[in-house]
Design a protein around this motif. Structure first.
Motif, mmCIF file in Angstrom:
data_model
loop_
_atom_site.group_PDB
_atom_site.id
_atom_site.type_symbol
_atom_site.label_atom_id
_atom_site.label_comp_id
_atom_site.label_asym_id
_atom_site.label_seq_id
_atom_site.Cartn_x
_atom_site.Cartn_y
_atom_site.Cartn_z
ATOM 1 N N GLU A 171 0.860 -1.120 0.044
ATOM 2 C CA GLU A 171 -0.179 -0.152 0.117
ATOM 3 C C GLU A 171 0.705 1.348 0.125
ATOM 4 O O GLU A 171 0.352 2.379 -0.143
ATOM 5 C CB GLU A 171 -0.890 0.048 1.293
ATOM 6 N N ARG A 172 2.233 1.079 0.411
ATOM 7 C CA ARG A 172 3.108 2.234 0.358
ATOM 8 C C ARG A 172 4.542 1.892 0.426
ATOM 9 O O ARG A 172 4.821 0.803 0.943
ATOM 10 C CB ARG A 172 2.624 2.831 1.765
ATOM 11 N N LEU A 173 5.281 2.424 -0.085
ATOM 12 C CA LEU A 173 6.793 2.409 -0.102
ATOM 13 C C LEU A 173 7.450 3.664 0.430
ATOM 14 O O LEU A 173 7.173 4.656 0.101
ATOM 15 C CB LEU A 173 7.226 2.034 -1.536
ATOM 16 N N VAL A 174 8.303 3.545 1.513
ATOM 17 C CA VAL A 174 8.584 4.450 2.567
ATOM 18 C C VAL A 174 10.271 4.214 2.443
ATOM 19 O O VAL A 174 10.810 3.157 3.038
ATOM 20 C CB VAL A 174 8.123 4.642 3.791
ATOM 21 N N PHE A 175 10.878 5.365 2.055
ATOM 22 C CA PHE A 175 12.508 5.285 2.302
ATOM 23 C C PHE A 175 12.924 6.398 3.263
ATOM 24 O O PHE A 175 12.607 7.501 3.278
ATOM 25 C CB PHE A 175 13.221 6.125 0.756
ATOM 26 N N LEU A 176 13.615 5.819 4.172
ATOM 27 C CA LEU A 176 14.075 6.577 5.168
ATOM 28 C C LEU A 176 15.743 6.841 5.062
ATOM 29 O O LEU A 176 16.286 5.831 4.746
ATOM 30 C CB LEU A 176 14.288 5.855 6.630
ATOM 31 N N THR A 177 15.798 8.031 4.788
ATOM 32 C CA THR A 177 17.100 8.353 4.343
ATOM 33 C C THR A 177 17.774 9.502 5.118
ATOM 34 O O THR A 177 17.340 9.905 6.450
ATOM 35 C CB THR A 177 17.348 8.508 3.021
ATOM 36 N N ASP A 178 18.857 9.980 4.701
ATOM 37 C CA ASP A 178 19.662 11.078 5.747
ATOM 38 C C ASP A 178 19.707 12.439 5.088
ATOM 39 O O ASP A 178 20.393 13.163 5.417
ATOM 40 C CB ASP A 178 21.310 10.619 5.817
ATOM 41 N N VAL A 179 18.448 12.744 4.554
ATOM 42 C CA VAL A 179 18.357 14.168 4.133
ATOM 43 C C VAL A 179 16.825 14.202 4.320
ATOM 44 O O VAL A 179 16.052 13.190 4.241
ATOM 45 C CB VAL A 179 18.673 14.350 2.498
ATOM 46 N N PRO A 180 16.332 15.619 4.081
ATOM 47 C CA PRO A 180 14.926 15.618 4.393
ATOM 48 C C PRO A 180 14.042 15.288 3.331
ATOM 49 O O PRO A 180 12.813 15.318 3.702
ATOM 50 C CB PRO A 180 15.079 17.453 4.628
ATOM 51 N N GLY A 181 14.449 14.601 2.469
ATOM 52 C CA GLY A 181 13.596 14.400 1.337
ATOM 53 C C GLY A 181 14.381 14.702 -0.196
ATOM 54 O O GLY A 181 15.473 14.895 -0.091
ATOM 55 N N ILE A 182 13.598 14.953 -0.976
ATOM 56 C CA ILE A 182 14.278 15.227 -2.351
ATOM 57 C C ILE A 182 14.543 16.757 -2.251
ATOM 58 O O ILE A 182 13.423 17.657 -2.140
ATOM 59 C CB ILE A 182 13.274 14.754 -3.713
ATOM 60 N N LEU A 183 15.513 17.191 -2.619
ATOM 61 C CA LEU A 183 15.599 18.779 -2.365
ATOM 62 C C LEU A 183 16.055 19.399 -3.989
ATOM 63 O O LEU A 183 16.529 18.796 -4.755
ATOM 64 C CB LEU A 183 17.017 19.037 -1.536
ATOM 65 N N ASP A 184 15.639 20.530 -3.861
ATOM 66 C CA ASP A 184 15.618 21.245 -5.503
ATOM 67 C C ASP A 184 17.121 21.871 -5.533
ATOM 68 O O ASP A 184 18.011 21.660 -4.572
ATOM 69 C CB ASP A 184 14.495 22.289 -5.515
ATOM 70 N N SER A 185 17.431 22.250 -6.517
ATOM 71 C CA SER A 185 18.836 22.914 -7.046
ATOM 72 C C SER A 185 19.269 23.998 -5.855
ATOM 73 O O SER A 185 20.331 24.193 -5.452
ATOM 74 C CB SER A 185 19.011 23.500 -8.234
ATOM 75 N N SER A 186 18.277 24.549 -5.196
ATOM 76 C CA SER A 186 18.591 25.445 -3.880
ATOM 77 C C SER A 186 18.526 24.928 -2.812
ATOM 78 O O SER A 186 18.737 25.432 -1.683
ATOM 79 C CB SER A 186 17.741 26.734 -4.263
ATOM 80 N N GLY A 187 18.330 23.531 -2.635
ATOM 81 C CA GLY A 187 18.575 22.710 -1.482
ATOM 82 C C GLY A 187 16.897 22.855 -0.553
ATOM 83 O O GLY A 187 17.088 22.680 0.673
ATOM 84 N N LYS A 188 16.133 23.441 -1.432
ATOM 85 C CA LYS A 188 14.746 23.671 -0.657
ATOM 86 C C LYS A 188 14.067 22.100 -0.901
ATOM 87 O O LYS A 188 14.058 21.563 -2.071
ATOM 88 C CB LYS A 188 14.129 24.414 -1.161
ATOM 89 N N LEU A 189 13.303 21.739 0.141
ATOM 90 C CA LEU A 189 12.465 20.405 0.103
ATOM 91 C C LEU A 189 11.490 20.477 -0.880
ATOM 92 O O LEU A 189 10.633 21.332 -0.787
ATOM 93 C CB LEU A 189 12.027 19.813 1.492
ATOM 94 N N LEU A 190 11.272 19.393 -1.763
ATOM 95 C CA LEU A 190 10.156 19.367 -2.543
ATOM 96 C C LEU A 190 8.994 18.524 -1.903
ATOM 97 O O LEU A 190 9.424 17.248 -1.837
ATOM 98 C CB LEU A 190 10.530 18.846 -4.004
ATOM 99 N N PRO A 191 8.120 18.813 -1.278
ATOM 100 C CA PRO A 191 7.310 18.037 -0.592
ATOM 101 C C PRO A 191 6.263 16.965 -1.464
ATOM 102 O O PRO A 191 5.815 16.118 -0.869
ATOM 103 C CB PRO A 191 6.302 18.696 0.252
ATOM 104 N N ARG A 192 6.085 17.423 -2.514
ATOM 105 C CA ARG A 192 4.989 16.490 -3.339
ATOM 106 C C ARG A 192 5.295 16.512 -4.823
ATOM 107 O O ARG A 192 5.565 17.689 -5.303
ATOM 108 C CB ARG A 192 3.656 17.079 -3.144
ATOM 109 N N LEU A 193 5.673 15.426 -5.307
ATOM 110 C CA LEU A 193 6.137 15.475 -6.779
ATOM 111 C C LEU A 193 5.145 14.464 -7.531
ATOM 112 O O LEU A 193 4.886 13.358 -7.017
ATOM 113 C CB LEU A 193 7.398 14.994 -7.066
ATOM 114 N N SER A 194 4.636 14.677 -9.061
ATOM 115 C CA SER A 194 4.266 13.604 -9.649
ATOM 116 C C SER A 194 5.511 12.566 -10.225
ATOM 117 O O SER A 194 6.666 13.181 -10.193
ATOM 118 C CB SER A 194 3.494 14.169 -10.745
ATOM 119 N N ALA A 195 5.071 11.706 -10.729
ATOM 120 C CA ALA A 195 6.184 10.718 -11.320
ATOM 121 C C ALA A 195 6.925 11.684 -12.572
ATOM 122 O O ALA A 195 8.102 11.499 -12.334
ATOM 123 C CB ALA A 195 5.536 9.660 -12.000
#
Ligand code: ADP
Ligand code: MG
Length: 259
Positions: A171-195
């Protein structure tokens, strides 16, 4: 079997202060079905350097010669896997450790001869994992695969987790990693992305290194898994928060629409 939540625990977040094991035990007690895949890159590199074997990564994948493969197998299956299982057992949970070789559940083949004994997943046979789940245990999976010739291969934990989630209809796939999530080129978190958005971040090079196999795994899993997340495993109770929707991190969904 209830549809499971597949959790990938990144090597760099494995540590004594991590609350992930507590979260897993709490979720198991609530009756949730969990499947865990772990990495262990840093610990493998540490053991390789103790043996005087150099470490080299290409696009987030460890170049694996025969000597390296033996250390990868020994450290992931022998050390990291058993530490995770003992932590869960000692917190009152129930866990069984296995690798993709056990029951032949991760069939793999050599990905690229230049990388050596690095496997890509050919097929996940869900039966051995389902048997462990049905027995009331959390399967804790070390990402090694079995090649057709009976050879063990070093499989990156990210695609392994993605393919396991897809094969189990998670039902869900969760990656626990060592950064806040996927960051954009300025280092800002991208909370929600389409494929599509996530995919173009790989194309543009914003997503690089060890984040590439995670995003690719999410994209592959999204064919059957509705929600994929990449969250900061260093945050206390990151897993509980991710599942409750209260956490931060990046969620990738197939349409970009509402969950
Ligand atoms: P894990 O052990 O969780 O697999 P990795 O080191 O393999 O960790 O992958 C996470 C790493 O990916 C981050 O520490 C970061 O250095 C790198 N990375 C590359 N591009 C990005 C990005 N756009 N956003 C966040 N992290 C990124
Ligand atoms: Mg990694």
């Amino acid at each position: 079997m209830k549809t499971p939540i597949v959790v990938k625990i990144g090597g760099s977040t494995l540590g004594s202060h991590d609350t992930t094991m507590e979260d897993l035990v709490a979720l198991q007690k609530e009756g949730r079905t969990l499947v865990v895949v772990h990495g262990g890159a840093n610990i493998v590199s540490e053991w390789l350097s103790r043996q005087g074997i150099p470490t080299r990564f290409e696009n987030g994948l460890r170049v694996t010669d025969r000597q390296t493969l033996d250390v990868v197998a020994a450290v992931l299956c022998g050390l990291v896997n058993k530490e995770l299982v003992s932590a869960i057992q000692s917190l009152g949970g129930r866990a069984i450790g296995l690798s993709g070789i056990d029951g032949g559940f991760i069939e793999a083949r050599i990905k690229d001869a230049d990388l050596g004994y690095v496997g890509e997943v050919v097929k996940v046979n869900p039966e051995p994992i389902e048997a462990v789940v049905k027995g009331g245990y959390i399967p804790i999976i070390a990402p090694l695969g079995l090649a057709a010739k009976g050879e063990k291969l070093n499989v990156n934990g990210d695609p392994a987790a993605g393919d396991i989630a897809a094969a189990l209809g998670a039902e869900r796939l969760v990656f626990l990693t060592d950064v806040p999530g996927i960051l954009d080129s300025s280092g800002k978190l991208l909370p929600r992305l389409s494929a599509d958005e996530a995919s173009s971040l790989i194309g543009s090079g914003v997503v690089s290194g060890g984040m590439i196999p995670k995003v690719e795994a999410c994209l592959r899993a999204l064919s059957t898994v509705p929600v994929t997340q990449i969250v900061d495993g260093r945050e206390p109770h990151a897993l509980l928060k991710a599942l409750s929707g209260k956490g931060d991190g990046t969620t990738i969904v197939s349409t970009g629409g509402v969950e």
